[in-house]
Scaffold this motif. Structure first.
Motif, PDB file in Angstrom:
ATOM      1  N   UNK A  51      19.060 -32.758 -80.407  1.00  0.00           N
ATOM      2  CA  UNK A  51      18.739 -33.329 -79.098  1.00  0.00           C
ATOM      3  C   UNK A  51      17.247 -33.586 -78.924  1.00  0.00           C
ATOM      4  N   UNK A  52      16.426 -32.847 -79.686  1.00  0.00           N
ATOM      5  CA  UNK A  52      14.977 -32.967 -79.545  1.00  0.00           C
ATOM      6  C   UNK A  52      14.311 -32.767 -80.901  1.00  0.00           C
ATOM      7  N   UNK A  53      13.339 -33.623 -81.175  1.00  0.00           N
ATOM      8  CA  UNK A  53      12.518 -33.494 -82.373  1.00  0.00           C
ATOM      9  C   UNK A  53      11.069 -33.317 -81.950  1.00  0.00           C
ATOM     10  N   UNK A  54      10.460 -32.228 -82.370  1.00  0.00           N
ATOM     11  CA  UNK A  54       9.022 -32.045 -82.168  1.00  0.00           C
ATOM     12  C   UNK A  54       8.282 -32.601 -83.380  1.00  0.00           C
ATOM     13  N   UNK A  55       7.231 -33.353 -83.125  1.00  0.00           N
ATOM     14  CA  UNK A  55       6.306 -33.745 -84.177  1.00  0.00           C
ATOM     15  C   UNK A  55       4.897 -33.413 -83.700  1.00  0.00           C
ATOM     16  N   UNK A  56       4.000 -33.224 -84.641  1.00  0.00           N
ATOM     17  CA  UNK A  56       2.617 -32.895 -84.320  1.00  0.00           C
ATOM     18  C   UNK A  56       1.719 -33.699 -85.241  1.00  0.00           C
ATOM     19  N   UNK A  57       1.021 -34.667 -84.674  1.00  0.00           N
ATOM     20  CA  UNK A  57       0.140 -35.516 -85.466  1.00  0.00           C
ATOM     21  C   UNK A  57      -1.116 -35.826 -84.655  1.00  0.00           C
ATOM     22  N   UNK A  58      -2.279 -35.409 -85.142  1.00  0.00           N
ATOM     23  CA  UNK A  58      -2.568 -34.617 -86.340  1.00  0.00           C
ATOM     24  C   UNK A  58      -1.893 -33.250 -86.288  1.00  0.00           C
ATOM     25  N   UNK A  59      -1.493 -32.774 -87.456  1.00  0.00           N
ATOM     26  CA  UNK A  59      -0.659 -31.586 -87.512  1.00  0.00           C
ATOM     27  C   UNK A  59      -1.429 -30.285 -87.412  1.00  0.00           C
ATOM     28  N   UNK A  60      -0.798 -29.320 -86.777  1.00  0.00           N
ATOM     29  CA  UNK A  60      -1.244 -27.931 -86.769  1.00  0.00           C
ATOM     30  C   UNK A  60      -0.248 -27.154 -87.630  1.00  0.00           C
ATOM     31  N   UNK A  61      -0.667 -26.575 -88.736  1.00  0.00           N
ATOM     32  CA  UNK A  61      -2.037 -26.306 -89.194  1.00  0.00           C
ATOM     33  C   UNK A  61      -2.547 -27.244 -90.290  1.00  0.00           C
ATOM     34  N   UNK A  62      -1.750 -28.209 -90.730  1.00  0.00           N
ATOM     35  CA  UNK A  62      -2.076 -28.939 -91.954  1.00  0.00           C
ATOM     36  C   UNK A  62      -3.139 -30.014 -91.773  1.00  0.00           C
ATOM     37  N   UNK A  63      -3.286 -30.538 -90.545  1.00  0.00           N
ATOM     38  CA  UNK A  63      -4.214 -31.637 -90.313  1.00  0.00           C
ATOM     39  C   UNK A  63      -3.688 -32.986 -90.737  1.00  0.00           C
ATOM     40  N   UNK A  64      -2.423 -33.066 -91.149  1.00  0.00           N
ATOM     41  CA  UNK A  64      -1.848 -34.328 -91.618  1.00  0.00           C
ATOM     42  C   UNK A  64      -1.608 -35.282 -90.449  1.00  0.00           C
ATOM     43  N   UNK A  65      -1.781 -36.583 -90.719  1.00  0.00           N
ATOM     44  CA  UNK A  65      -1.577 -37.634 -89.722  1.00  0.00           C
ATOM     45  C   UNK A  65      -0.385 -38.488 -90.151  1.00  0.00           C
ATOM     46  N   UNK A  66       0.526 -38.723 -89.227  1.00  0.00           N
ATOM     47  CA  UNK A  66       1.716 -39.514 -89.542  1.00  0.00           C
ATOM     48  C   UNK A  66       1.386 -41.000 -89.590  1.00  0.00           C
ATOM     49  N   UNK A  67       1.735 -41.705 -90.676  1.00  0.00           N
ATOM     50  CA  UNK A  67       1.512 -43.151 -90.755  1.00  0.00           C
ATOM     51  C   UNK A  67       2.613 -43.919 -90.017  1.00  0.00           C
ATOM     52  N   UNK A  68       2.413 -45.214 -89.878  1.00  0.00           N
ATOM     53  CA  UNK A  68       3.362 -46.047 -89.135  1.00  0.00           C
ATOM     54  C   UNK A  68       4.749 -46.017 -89.772  1.00  0.00           C
ATOM     55  N   UNK A  69       4.823 -45.986 -91.094  1.00  0.00           N
ATOM     56  CA  UNK A  69       6.127 -45.983 -91.760  1.00  0.00           C
ATOM     57  C   UNK A  69       6.928 -44.738 -91.395  1.00  0.00           C
ATOM     58  N   UNK A  70       6.261 -43.609 -91.247  1.00  0.00           N
ATOM     59  CA  UNK A  70       6.965 -42.383 -90.877  1.00  0.00           C
ATOM     60  C   UNK A  70       7.459 -42.460 -89.441  1.00  0.00           C
ATOM     61  N   UNK A  71       6.634 -43.022 -88.554  1.00  0.00           N
ATOM     62  CA  UNK A  71       7.087 -43.221 -87.174  1.00  0.00           C
ATOM     63  C   UNK A  71       8.317 -44.135 -87.139  1.00  0.00           C
ATOM     64  N   UNK A  72       8.288 -45.193 -87.923  1.00  0.00           N
ATOM     65  CA  UNK A  72       9.428 -46.115 -87.945  1.00  0.00           C
ATOM     66  C   UNK A  72      10.701 -45.403 -88.364  1.00  0.00           C
ATOM     67  N   UNK A  73      10.604 -44.553 -89.360  1.00  0.00           N
ATOM     68  CA  UNK A  73      11.783 -43.818 -89.816  1.00  0.00           C
ATOM     69  C   UNK A  73      12.302 -42.894 -88.725  1.00  0.00           C
ATOM     70  N   UNK A  74      11.407 -42.196 -88.031  1.00  0.00           N
ATOM     71  CA  UNK A  74      11.843 -41.276 -86.979  1.00  0.00           C
ATOM     72  C   UNK A  74      12.428 -42.031 -85.787  1.00  0.00           C
ATOM     73  N   UNK A  75      11.848 -43.189 -85.460  1.00  0.00           N
ATOM     74  CA  UNK A  75      12.423 -43.996 -84.375  1.00  0.00           C
ATOM     75  C   UNK A  75      13.834 -44.457 -84.743  1.00  0.00           C
ATOM     76  N   UNK A  76      14.028 -44.841 -85.984  1.00  0.00           N
ATOM     77  CA  UNK A  76      15.363 -45.266 -86.427  1.00  0.00           C
ATOM     78  C   UNK A  76      16.361 -44.109 -86.341  1.00  0.00           C
ATOM     79  N   UNK A  77      15.946 -42.920 -86.718  1.00  0.00           N
ATOM     80  CA  UNK A  77      16.810 -41.743 -86.601  1.00  0.00           C
ATOM     81  C   UNK A  77      17.122 -41.446 -85.137  1.00  0.00           C
TER      82      UNK A  77
END
Length: 285
Positions: A51-77
């Motif tokens: 029912x809910x997906x949490x994402x964190x970008x920039x990430x805690x603790x990794x500092x990773x930033x989600x690119x547009x392709x990853x957002x597209x995949x999550x929107x499709x899901x």
């Protein structure tokens, strides 16, 4: 109901899910892919009850930033399974490169989702202005979701006092201190990372103010928790064991053998802490 979180993650996500009576599922970050989350490891049956997906970008603790392709995949899901995406973006204004990280609302617009359906973004003054005590931030996104959220908030009674409101207005209205804060973190990374790189696997993050470091095997001795405990006891430096920020999922704990270092103290203090950590690893080994 299931709530999906990245792994490692900010523990409030799990706490909120448990308070709501939901189960949690995790997508592990992949160190080999710059700590991108392996969403493919989550099966369709889990996505179907999410029912809910949490994402964190920039990430805690990794500092990773989600690119547009990853957002597209999550929107499709999200479109396929109907779950809401809650995007934690409180580190969005602390970054190492010249360009700011891609935000969820920006990604939605770029992908033709200007109605922000099933998407809410959260941010805060805590990191950009170094005022975590104000508990001041905002949420934006899907208007239908926010209508219910605002009704809930009204009954929750979480109104700010006038002093906090005025301080918030001053902080949100000024960018000079944010630029200075960002420059200071860059200076800390430039000084601290070389001191630590000789004794552990560590590199500056894409964004945020954490170093997410992998400890050498001889220093860990099977436990990042023991390392953190002894570092505090012997050298008076506090770091967070990586295993505390993650959960066992898909066969392992992705935080095991790592530590999170928050470069939130002054420059000189951060440098001294790095020197103490390096000395401790030499002694611990």
């Amino acid at each position: 109901a299931t709530v999906v979180c990245p792994n490692p993650f900010y523990q409030i996500y799990e706490g909120a899910a448990l308070l709501a009576g939901a189960e949690t599922a995790f997508g592990n970050s992949d160190a080999a892919r710059n700590f991108a989350v392996d969403w493919a490891a989550i099966d369709e049956a889990t996505w179907a009850r999410t029912q809910l997906l949490y994402v964190c970008s920039p990430g805690n603790p990794t500092g990773a930033v989600m690119p547009l392709a990853e957002w597209q995949r999550l929107f499709e899901l999200s479109d396929r399974h109907g779950f809401v995406i809650a995007s934690d973006e409180c580190y969005s204004e602390i970054y190492c490169g010249e360009a700011p990280p891609l935000g969820s609302l920006e990604a939605a617009v770029a992908l033709g989702r200007g109605d922000f359906r099933r998407l809410v973004a959260f941010t805060s003054l805590s990191k950009r202005s170094n005022v975590p005590g104000l508990r001041s931030g905002f949420v934006a996104g899907d208007a239908a979701l926010l209508k219910s959220f605002l009704l809930y908030r009204t009954y929750h009674g979480a109104a700010m006092g006038p002093a906090v409101q005025r301080a918030s207005i001053a902080a949100w209205s000024d960018e000079a201190h944010v630029e200075a804060n960002r420059a200071l973190y860059r200076a800390k990374f430039a000084r601290v990372t070389p001191l630590l790189a000789g004794v552990m696997d560590v590199a500056p993050p894409d964004a945020g103010f954490y170093l997410w470091a992998k400890l050498p095997q001889q220093a860990v001795r099977g436990s990042d928790t023991a390392f953190a405990r002894e570092l505090l006891a012997q050298y008076n430096v506090t770091v967070l064991p990586g295993s505390y920020l993650a959960r066992e999922a898909h066969g392992h704990n992705p935080g095991q053998g790592r530590i999170r270092m928050a470069l939130v103290a002054g420059l000189d203090e951060c440098v001294e802490a790095a020197e103490r950590i390096a000395s401790f690893i030499h002694d611990f080994a």
